[in-house]
Design a protein around this motif. Sequence first.
Motif, PDB file in Angstrom:
ATOM      1  N   TYR A 186      63.354   7.952  29.731  1.00 49.97           N
ATOM      2  CA  TYR A 186      62.639   8.830  30.589  1.00 49.97           C
ATOM      3  C   TYR A 186      62.472   8.187  31.787  1.00 49.97           C
ATOM      4  O   TYR A 186      62.403   8.841  33.012  1.00 49.97           O
ATOM      5  CB  TYR A 186      61.381   9.419  30.071  1.00 49.97           C
ATOM      6  N   LYS A 187      62.066   7.028  31.834  1.00 51.17           N
ATOM      7  CA  LYS A 187      61.703   6.273  33.215  1.00 51.17           C
ATOM      8  C   LYS A 187      62.902   6.125  34.214  1.00 51.17           C
ATOM      9  O   LYS A 187      62.817   6.508  35.369  1.00 51.17           O
ATOM     10  CB  LYS A 187      61.061   4.994  32.807  1.00 51.17           C
ATOM     11  N   ILE A 188      64.022   6.007  33.474  1.00 49.79           N
ATOM     12  CA  ILE A 188      65.307   5.955  34.374  1.00 49.79           C
ATOM     13  C   ILE A 188      65.548   7.076  34.875  1.00 49.79           C
ATOM     14  O   ILE A 188      65.920   7.362  35.974  1.00 49.79           O
ATOM     15  CB  ILE A 188      66.311   5.372  33.597  1.00 49.79           C
ATOM     16  N   LEU A 241      62.317  12.903  19.011  1.00 52.88           N
ATOM     17  CA  LEU A 241      61.232  14.137  18.874  1.00 52.88           C
ATOM     18  C   LEU A 241      60.035  13.835  19.357  1.00 52.88           C
ATOM     19  O   LEU A 241      59.128  14.514  19.983  1.00 52.88           O
ATOM     20  CB  LEU A 241      61.435  14.789  17.309  1.00 52.88           C
ATOM     21  N   ALA A 242      59.596  12.569  18.806  1.00 55.79           N
ATOM     22  CA  ALA A 242      58.258  12.169  19.264  1.00 55.79           C
ATOM     23  C   ALA A 242      57.835  12.383  20.624  1.00 55.79           C
ATOM     24  O   ALA A 242      57.098  12.455  21.261  1.00 55.79           O
ATOM     25  CB  ALA A 242      57.798  10.796  18.538  1.00 55.79           C
ATOM     26  N   SER A 243      58.819  11.333  21.197  1.00 55.68           N
ATOM     27  CA  SER A 243      58.866  11.134  22.888  1.00 55.68           C
ATOM     28  C   SER A 243      59.100  12.732  23.563  1.00 55.68           C
ATOM     29  O   SER A 243      58.516  12.869  24.606  1.00 55.68           O
ATOM     30  CB  SER A 243      59.920  10.082  23.214  1.00 55.68           C
ATOM     31  N   TYR A 244      60.082  13.591  23.025  1.00 60.84           N
ATOM     32  CA  TYR A 244      60.176  14.940  23.442  1.00 60.84           C
ATOM     33  C   TYR A 244      58.951  15.787  23.502  1.00 60.84           C
ATOM     34  O   TYR A 244      58.396  16.080  24.371  1.00 60.84           O
ATOM     35  CB  TYR A 244      61.324  15.477  22.527  1.00 60.84           C
ATOM     36  N   TRP A 245      57.965  15.272  22.386  1.00 57.71           N
ATOM     37  CA  TRP A 245      56.975  16.218  22.392  1.00 57.71           C
ATOM     38  C   TRP A 245      56.078  15.429  23.610  1.00 57.71           C
ATOM     39  O   TRP A 245      55.365  16.497  24.165  1.00 57.71           O
ATOM     40  CB  TRP A 245      56.120  15.911  21.102  1.00 57.71           C
ATOM     41  N   VAL A 246      55.943  14.493  23.625  1.00 64.26           N
ATOM     42  CA  VAL A 246      55.011  13.787  24.895  1.00 64.26           C
ATOM     43  C   VAL A 246      55.438  14.075  26.016  1.00 64.26           C
ATOM     44  O   VAL A 246      54.960  14.522  27.140  1.00 64.26           O
ATOM     45  CB  VAL A 246      54.781  12.225  24.664  1.00 64.26           C
ATOM     46  N   TYR A 247      56.785  13.608  26.347  1.00 68.69           N
ATOM     47  CA  TYR A 247      57.417  13.969  27.905  1.00 68.69           C
ATOM     48  C   TYR A 247      57.727  15.155  28.236  1.00 68.69           C
ATOM     49  O   TYR A 247      57.831  15.396  29.404  1.00 68.69           O
ATOM     50  CB  TYR A 247      58.439  12.969  27.706  1.00 68.69           C
ATOM     51  N   GLN A 248      58.398  16.077  26.993  1.00 69.74           N
ATOM     52  CA  GLN A 248      59.005  17.258  27.666  1.00 69.74           C
ATOM     53  C   GLN A 248      58.116  18.522  27.079  1.00 69.74           C
ATOM     54  O   GLN A 248      57.670  19.306  27.998  1.00 69.74           O
ATOM     55  CB  GLN A 248      60.483  17.404  27.169  1.00 69.74           C
TER      56      GLN A 248
END
Length: 566
Positions: A186-188, A241-248
């Motif tokens: 996500y950072k990139i 999915l965990a990062s999707y919840w946080v980032y998106q």
Amino acid sequence: MSSLALGPLLRHVNGDSATIWVETTHAATVTVVAGDHRASARTFAAHDHHYALVELFGLTPGTHTPYTVLVDDEVVWPEPDSPYPPSVIPTLDHKPLRMAFGSCRVSVPHDESGTEAFGVDALRSYALHMATDDREKWPDLVLFLGDQVYADETSDEMREFIAARRSLDEPPGEELKDYEEYSHLYKIAWCEPANRWLLSTLPSAMIFDDHDIRDDWNTSWSWRREMEATSWWHDRIVGGLASYWVYQHLGNLSPDDRADDVLWQRIRDHEGPDELDITDAVDELADNADQKPDCYRWSFSRDFGTQARLIVVDSRAARLLKPEERSILDPAEMEWLDGLMTGGFDHIIIGTSLPFLMAPGLHHAEAFSEGLSNGAWGKIGARVGERLRRTVDLEHWPAFQQGFLQVADMTLQVASGARGTAPHTVLFLSGDVHHSYVASAWPDPAVTDVTIQGRIMQAVCSPIRNPLPKPMVRVMRAGTRKSVGRLVRRLAKSAKVPVSPLGWAVDRGPWVDNNLAILELQEDGGLSMRWVAGDIEGRATDDPVLKVVAEVGVPVNPRGQERPPA
Ligand SMILES: [Fe+2]
């Protein structure tokens, strides 16, 4: 001392509220100041990363208010010496909605080699254009329709990060392994300065598609069993999915919808002296959502007064895959969609990463592959069908005929006025297929006696940056030919594919450029769409200007779309 690690991203914005998301380097309190308005939120932690979601209320509709972000009282945004205009919060008013949309964007450098391999980034081109354009002409929001990040096809930069923490020779090799790698991905994707500025000042909504997790995600039951048998899939899907919840996901929701989310309630209500760590809770949510699709809804919707209802449908994680219950949307998801498909709006806009209406040749090929896989031509045919759909990505709505027909029926009912005053348009917006087009649909009088008012349409904008390989362009163009459509339809019939009450045809496109599309609603109920791309003719690869690839005007059509003359 804490500072910004990523963002700010301006997410859900309506007439009087705004949501701003940031990642910080350490635990902190994040404050957003916009004119007389000021709101703060403490960070929460997930997998040793720190995030805050700041909600501002009581804003004035129809204003563009510059804002600053403070981390522990230190101003961190806007950055000093930024070449871009101040980031603003553009609250909605009653003007006709203008919405950018698109999908499929790799994050590679904008130098010559990156441009040669993947073309010009249409989002960055649009950001550079926006920075010099009149704010009144900016879209009200951008809808990203999937493949925001590629977890399976990694860039040099991503592979360097992976290689610094584990061997690329061990599974999953150059693909992403876990949350930590997703956070770097996500950072990139979001740190390039022009795109970062755009995301800070243009409200965004997002839904995943396959590459956010892996190519062909949830194509079939056998695909899923194959993945689950590997040593790495569990960490990947949970991390994805965990990062999707946080980032998106979190920023997609309105404050009211977010207030219903149990995990968000824990974050919002946390009062202890230490930062709340949601690592276990968000991993559990992700694991459950993967195992039991109906236990969590990633889809979301919002109304823009009565001019439009936007319904963004998860057509990947909500699938049921066992052959006896195969469906693109689980029953709870289908019921949710059914409840939102009502009249009373000028436009019903359905965002689904996968096109609902594909070129007829491609549609019937997908339907045929499902019929084969279900055994219409016996066991050998079933094996061929399964191999076919996985080899050539036959995984869209038509490869799930039952769900396709259910949504086609809902669409016809809405467009006929059977669910309240018929909208001027029922418009599907999609991505994924690496070519862009517009299709129009009508009730097929051989199958149904329903008549509609207004129009049923499909618009696709894909890719933002990841062009279709040349051999696939030929396959795609063949799929749009009427003769191919008729031939494959006969095949599909032989595999007992049910007939559709909708007929449709691609009437503009396909375009294979890297594109971003802009949808504009009009006062009189019509709409227009524009596909734009970055042009570097005679210019440096990182200094594109914006060019218009296609413009489509859609006037009001009170008589209703009918089958076009043969
Ligand atoms: Fe995709």
